[in-house]
Design a protein around this motif. Sequence first.
Motif: not given
Length: 478
Positions: A254-268, A393-401
């Motif tokens: 995947p170009i964005l690995d959404f398994r980063a959201f398996n980590y609860p503090m990252y998701t929160l 993780g940084t790509a997902i977080m920065n994109t959504l922000q």
Amino acid sequence: MTTSNTIKQEIKRGPITVALIIGAFVAILNETLLNIALSDLIHYFHVTPTTVQWLTTAYLLVIGILMPVTALLTGWFTTRQMFLGAMTIFLIGSVICGFAPSFAFLLTGRIIQAAGSGLILPVMMNTILFIYPPEKRGGAMGLIGLVIMFAPALGPTLSGLIIASLSWRWLFYLVIPLAAFSILFAARYLTNVSEVTRPKVEIPSIILSTVGFGGLVYGMGSSAEGGWVGPTFMIIGAISLVLFVWRQLVIKDPILDFRAFNYPMYTLSTVILILIMVTLFATMILLPLYLQRALLLSSFAAGIVLLPGGLINGMLSPLMGKLFDKFGPRWLVTPGLLIVCVVVWLFSRLTVSESMLYIIILYCALLIGLAMVMMPVSTTGLNQLPKRLYPHGTAIMNTLQQVAGGIGTAVFIGIMVTGQKTYLSHVSNPEAQTQVLHALVAGMSHAFFIAMIIGVFSLILSLFLKRTIAPKEEPAEE
């Protein structure tokens, strides 16, 4: 000893960090540099507020489209190639903006600028994660916070000071040499710290990501103008995002690995940052309009009002990073969000006769609260990820922000305009200047109140934050 640890000992963190911060500061400054100039641009190009807001929304839209593919790009290009290429693109966009003969050219230049900015922030975040161990990241991320928070906060102030004595074009003329200096400095001191892995280019995922994030932000921006265009693009964007997420979960690379959201503090942490960015960008675009169009301040005076808050925020961000390393997130984030919520609620009760001192105090308090929130929250989430998920993780977080910021800008301008129209529809003389001013403040009050409600949600979520422990290195990296 691992290979990565050997690399960390060989590289020089100081010059690398300085090179990244200079470039990121110049680029991120442009996210709010035009906010004070919006009123001038409305008159100069004879456009409406809903049209001129695209200078901000389109900037964030392009960044939101680009950031999902940064994890892919960082696998194909070195640190130097990514950063120098991004700054060069940004420089070209700045030149086009400075010499733009029409609003269309100015918007085009902003889009090109955004193409460069969208690549710079992920490069900086990934590099910091790589060269600093988890126990020292709070201080390093605090320096990044100085850029991410201080630059947008300083943008309106610099803009006001420049416009007071020069034309709006100097907002770009002065950026050009700064961008050129950043390129030269990075060419001399920035070294490669990432590994080129050349991952598979997943074209369908890129298309779905572009249509999804782009359609959502464009739809939000168009909704302020009414009609069917906004809702249609929002529906298309939402469907594309659902398909994009599904595809990332079923394909091998995947170009964005959404398994980063398996980590609860990252998701929160990510959810809290999304909510805060909506509130932040609402304030950053509404407050300058209030100062100039409701209090009738000049660009220079509006810039002076916003200056103390920007300076305080810049000074506090590194300190908050050190405090985070010592105490963890909860003792900073929850009080910070409480301050933010109270200030935004007070903004929703502004009138047409507030004093400059009162606005200065509120704005300083807002940015103190944000300094306590932004970097501690993002560092808490990223610290929980294993190294292989850093780029994702940084790509997902920065994109959504960035998408949240773009949506916040478009939505709150729309709420403001709707509130104005509602107010004027209930008065006997809607053409009177006094009524127009009261209508503007009424529209902004509605927008700030909604922003406050969003802030309360983030405050509640912050109660569940806790210090994260970095996962052990994977066997393949030992």
